[in-house]
Design a protein around this motif. Structure first.
Motif, mmCIF file in Angstrom:
data_model
loop_
_atom_site.group_PDB
_atom_site.id
_atom_site.type_symbol
_atom_site.label_atom_id
_atom_site.label_comp_id
_atom_site.label_asym_id
_atom_site.label_seq_id
_atom_site.Cartn_x
_atom_site.Cartn_y
_atom_site.Cartn_z
ATOM 1 N N GLY A 1 0.801 -1.084 0.096
ATOM 2 C CA GLY A 1 -0.148 -0.038 0.014
ATOM 3 C C GLY A 1 0.883 1.250 0.067
ATOM 4 N N THR A 2 1.896 1.432 0.532
ATOM 5 C CA THR A 2 2.807 2.266 0.713
ATOM 6 C C THR A 2 3.542 2.590 -0.705
ATOM 7 O OG1 THR A 2 3.292 2.101 3.228
ATOM 8 C CG2 THR A 2 4.840 3.256 2.141
ATOM 9 N N MET A 3 3.720 1.632 -1.359
ATOM 10 C CA MET A 3 4.239 1.804 -2.507
ATOM 11 C C MET A 3 3.403 2.461 -3.551
ATOM 12 S SD MET A 3 6.522 1.767 -4.867
ATOM 13 C CE MET A 3 7.844 0.828 -3.604
ATOM 14 N N ILE A 4 1.995 2.058 -3.642
ATOM 15 C CA ILE A 4 1.135 2.706 -4.291
ATOM 16 C C ILE A 4 0.888 4.087 -4.181
ATOM 17 C CG2 ILE A 4 -1.298 2.655 -5.167
ATOM 18 C CD1 ILE A 4 -1.063 -0.446 -4.419
ATOM 19 N N LEU A 5 0.702 4.555 -2.784
ATOM 20 C CA LEU A 5 0.541 5.862 -2.390
ATOM 21 C C LEU A 5 1.932 6.600 -2.603
ATOM 22 C CD1 LEU A 5 -1.181 5.317 1.005
ATOM 23 C CD2 LEU A 5 -2.228 6.039 -1.099
ATOM 24 N N ASN A 6 2.906 6.085 -2.670
ATOM 25 C CA ASN A 6 4.162 7.023 -2.638
ATOM 26 C C ASN A 6 4.420 7.121 -4.242
ATOM 27 O OD1 ASN A 6 5.247 6.843 -0.287
ATOM 28 N ND2 ASN A 6 6.697 5.270 -0.583
ATOM 29 N N LEU A 7 3.883 6.431 -5.205
ATOM 30 C CA LEU A 7 3.846 6.537 -6.627
ATOM 31 C C LEU A 7 2.840 7.409 -6.949
ATOM 32 C CD1 LEU A 7 4.400 2.626 -7.917
ATOM 33 C CD2 LEU A 7 6.060 4.727 -7.994
ATOM 34 N N ALA A 8 1.607 7.283 -6.508
ATOM 35 C CA ALA A 8 0.572 8.149 -6.748
ATOM 36 C C ALA A 8 1.078 9.733 -6.431
ATOM 37 C CB ALA A 8 -0.578 8.030 -5.947
ATOM 38 N N GLU A 9 1.542 9.942 -5.121
ATOM 39 C CA GLU A 9 1.980 11.336 -4.866
ATOM 40 C C GLU A 9 3.221 11.741 -5.573
ATOM 41 O OE1 GLU A 9 3.387 13.695 -0.862
ATOM 42 O OE2 GLU A 9 2.950 11.531 -0.680
ATOM 43 N N ALA A 10 3.954 10.850 -6.185
ATOM 44 C CA ALA A 10 5.306 11.296 -7.132
ATOM 45 C C ALA A 10 4.793 11.613 -8.136
ATOM 46 C CB ALA A 10 6.360 10.189 -6.894
ATOM 47 N N ARG A 11 3.464 11.046 -8.623
ATOM 48 C CA ARG A 11 3.029 11.124 -10.221
ATOM 49 C C ARG A 11 1.900 12.183 -10.065
ATOM 50 N NH1 ARG A 11 4.713 8.736 -15.134
ATOM 51 N NH2 ARG A 11 6.337 7.230 -14.389
ATOM 52 N N GLY A 12 1.901 13.045 -9.046
ATOM 53 C CA GLY A 12 0.813 13.850 -8.972
ATOM 54 C C GLY A 12 -0.696 13.752 -8.777
ATOM 55 N N ARG A 13 -0.870 12.465 -8.500
ATOM 56 C CA ARG A 13 -2.200 11.791 -8.526
ATOM 57 C C ARG A 13 -2.676 11.756 -6.891
ATOM 58 N NH1 ARG A 13 -2.423 6.835 -12.952
ATOM 59 N NH2 ARG A 13 -1.017 8.196 -14.703
ATOM 60 N N LEU A 14 -1.851 12.205 -6.190
ATOM 61 C CA LEU A 14 -2.141 11.964 -4.676
ATOM 62 C C LEU A 14 -1.583 13.560 -4.265
ATOM 63 C CD1 LEU A 14 -3.666 11.456 -1.920
ATOM 64 C CD2 LEU A 14 -1.611 9.687 -1.738
ATOM 65 N N ASP A 15 -2.677 14.446 -3.782
ATOM 66 C CA ASP A 15 -1.973 15.517 -3.119
ATOM 67 C C ASP A 15 -1.338 15.293 -1.655
ATOM 68 O OD1 ASP A 15 -2.120 18.325 -1.390
ATOM 69 O OD2 ASP A 15 -2.433 18.696 -3.612
ATOM 70 N N ALA A 16 -0.308 15.940 -1.501
ATOM 71 C CA ALA A 16 0.454 15.667 -0.097
ATOM 72 C C ALA A 16 -0.410 16.035 0.998
ATOM 73 C CB ALA A 16 1.749 16.652 -0.148
ATOM 74 N N SER A 17 -1.266 17.097 0.985
ATOM 75 C CA SER A 17 -2.351 17.466 2.004
ATOM 76 C C SER A 17 -3.117 16.337 2.015
ATOM 77 C CB SER A 17 -2.931 18.843 1.565
ATOM 78 O OG SER A 17 -3.785 18.508 0.493
ATOM 79 N N ASP A 18 -3.425 15.489 1.531
ATOM 80 C CA ASP A 18 -4.460 14.368 1.303
ATOM 81 C C ASP A 18 -3.989 13.127 1.928
ATOM 82 O OD1 ASP A 18 -6.739 15.845 0.632
ATOM 83 O OD2 ASP A 18 -6.209 15.541 -1.540
ATOM 84 N N ARG A 19 -2.477 12.981 1.916
ATOM 85 C CA ARG A 19 -1.648 11.803 2.225
ATOM 86 C C ARG A 19 -1.904 11.222 3.619
ATOM 87 N NH1 ARG A 19 2.806 8.901 0.203
ATOM 88 N NH2 ARG A 19 2.948 6.944 1.631
ATOM 89 N N PRO A 20 -2.246 12.082 4.595
ATOM 90 C CA PRO A 20 -2.407 11.374 6.018
ATOM 91 C C PRO A 20 -3.754 10.598 6.012
ATOM 92 C CG PRO A 20 -1.666 13.638 6.039
ATOM 93 C CD PRO A 20 -1.805 13.383 4.745
ATOM 94 N N GLU A 21 -4.782 11.323 5.243
ATOM 95 C CA GLU A 21 -5.904 10.324 5.256
ATOM 96 C C GLU A 21 -5.887 9.029 4.668
ATOM 97 O OE1 GLU A 21 -9.953 12.589 4.498
ATOM 98 O OE2 GLU A 21 -8.374 14.311 3.905
ATOM 99 N N TRP A 22 -5.226 8.930 3.576
ATOM 100 C CA TRP A 22 -4.772 7.811 2.700
ATOM 101 C C TRP A 22 -3.951 6.819 3.691
ATOM 102 C CZ3 TRP A 22 -7.370 5.713 -1.195
ATOM 103 C CH2 TRP A 22 -8.228 6.655 -1.786
ATOM 104 N N ASP A 23 -2.855 7.263 4.349
ATOM 105 C CA ASP A 23 -2.274 6.614 5.399
ATOM 106 C C ASP A 23 -2.947 6.101 6.473
ATOM 107 O OD1 ASP A 23 0.278 6.960 3.898
ATOM 108 O OD2 ASP A 23 0.818 8.721 5.105
ATOM 109 N N GLU A 24 -3.874 6.555 6.828
ATOM 110 C CA GLU A 24 -4.874 6.165 7.945
ATOM 111 C C GLU A 24 -5.847 5.036 7.467
ATOM 112 O OE1 GLU A 24 -6.904 5.198 11.676
ATOM 113 O OE2 GLU A 24 -4.827 6.161 10.892
ATOM 114 N N TRP A 25 -6.213 5.167 6.044
ATOM 115 C CA TRP A 25 -6.921 4.254 5.323
ATOM 116 C C TRP A 25 -6.331 2.901 5.198
ATOM 117 C CZ3 TRP A 25 -6.693 1.149 0.991
ATOM 118 C CH2 TRP A 25 -7.650 0.621 0.418
#
Length: 272
Positions: free
Chosen positions: A207-231
């Motif tokens: 899961g962390t790999m997907i979120l890291n790639l999504a953030e690096a690719r601009g598909r996940l905003d850094a401000s939203d990352r904590p919610e996804w980490d909790e999910w």
């Protein structure tokens, strides 16, 4: 030509089986390479006795795979799992034939488990929902999307270093798709393996790999990352608490409940 790469950590009981299949599948110019990934047993010796070249590598599946890639000069790399106990067919030969006879850049080996009660919890509850959300272009890679049995054109492995942990198959699926590589699925029949439960650590790395790639690719905003980490955290906790003595129905109920939980309400991702 192909290099069969078998990352192995403490697999002395089974490594010779997959090495034997790779040796039988190999054609002139091919190599069979086992990376002994920080083993504390006789994995390396058993691999050599079965006919493989052996490299002593670092602990971590992805780290072992990366070491092998740095040693490869063949057109294809065929990754194989070292925990194979038995299979209906020679899985190395099936993957080699599918790759050599097709036009794909990435051949993913799908299969049936010999134990019908096997449930791929990390794939079902973490990988599939997150990939569909952030990287829908990856598409369907078979029921065993995170299989350790796969063949890739070596040039597709040169773009970036592989992650060192169990996020490596996730990284390969996403990175090849984003680079425009073509993927085929090859069915390998029924496989029996010596699967070892890693608690929630494997799911967390996936899961962390997907979120890291999504953030690096601009598909996940850094401000939203904590919610996804909790999910992700709550999903991993649900998987880690499953045990075989709960019964299949109880386990499936927990997994379906985990999949159905709402994802964070974030804005639509961009496609970079």
């Amino acid at each position: 030509m192909f290099t069969f790469v078998i990352p192995a950590h403490d697999e002395e009981a089974t490594v010779a089986t997959i090495v034997g299949q790779a040796m039988a599948a190999a054609q002139p110019g091919d190599r069979v390479l086992v990376v002994d990934s920080g083993s504390t047993d006789a994995t390396a010796r058993r691999a050599r006795e079965a006919g493989a070249e052996v490299l002593h590598g670092p602990l971590g599946k992805g780290a072992a795979m990366q070491l092998a890639v740095s040693e490869v000069d063949t057109e294809w790399v065929c990754f194989l799992d070292a925990d194979l106990v038995k299979s209906e067919d020679n899985v190395a030969a099936l993957l080699r034939a599918a790759a050599a006879g097709g036009t794909a850049d990435h051949v993913v080996g799908d299969y049936e488990y010999d134990h019908p009660g096997t449930v791929l919890a990390s794939t079902f509850t973490i990988y599939e929902p997150l990939t569909a959300r952030f990287f829908p272009e990856v598409g369907f890679h078979g029921a065993n999307a995170l299989t350790g049995y796969r063949a890739l054109r070596t040039r597709r492995l040169r773009a970036a270093p592989l992650p060192s942990d169990f996020g490596v198959e996730t990284f390969l699926n996403i990175s090849v798709a984003l680079a425009g590589g073509r993927v085929d699925v090859c069915h390998l029949g029924v496989i029996g393996s010596r699967y070892r439960f890693h608690g929630g650590s494997m799911a967390a790395e996936i899961g962390t790999m997907i979120l890291n790639l999504a953030e690096a690719r601009g598909r996940l905003d850094a401000s939203d990352r904590p919610e996804w980490d909790e999910w992700l955290r709550t999903g991993v906790a649900a998987i880690a608490s499953n045990t075989a003595d709960q019964g299949r129905s109880a386990m499936l109920h927990r997994l379906f409940s985990t999949v159905r939980r709402p994802m964070p309400a974030t804005s639509s991702p961009s496609r970079v």
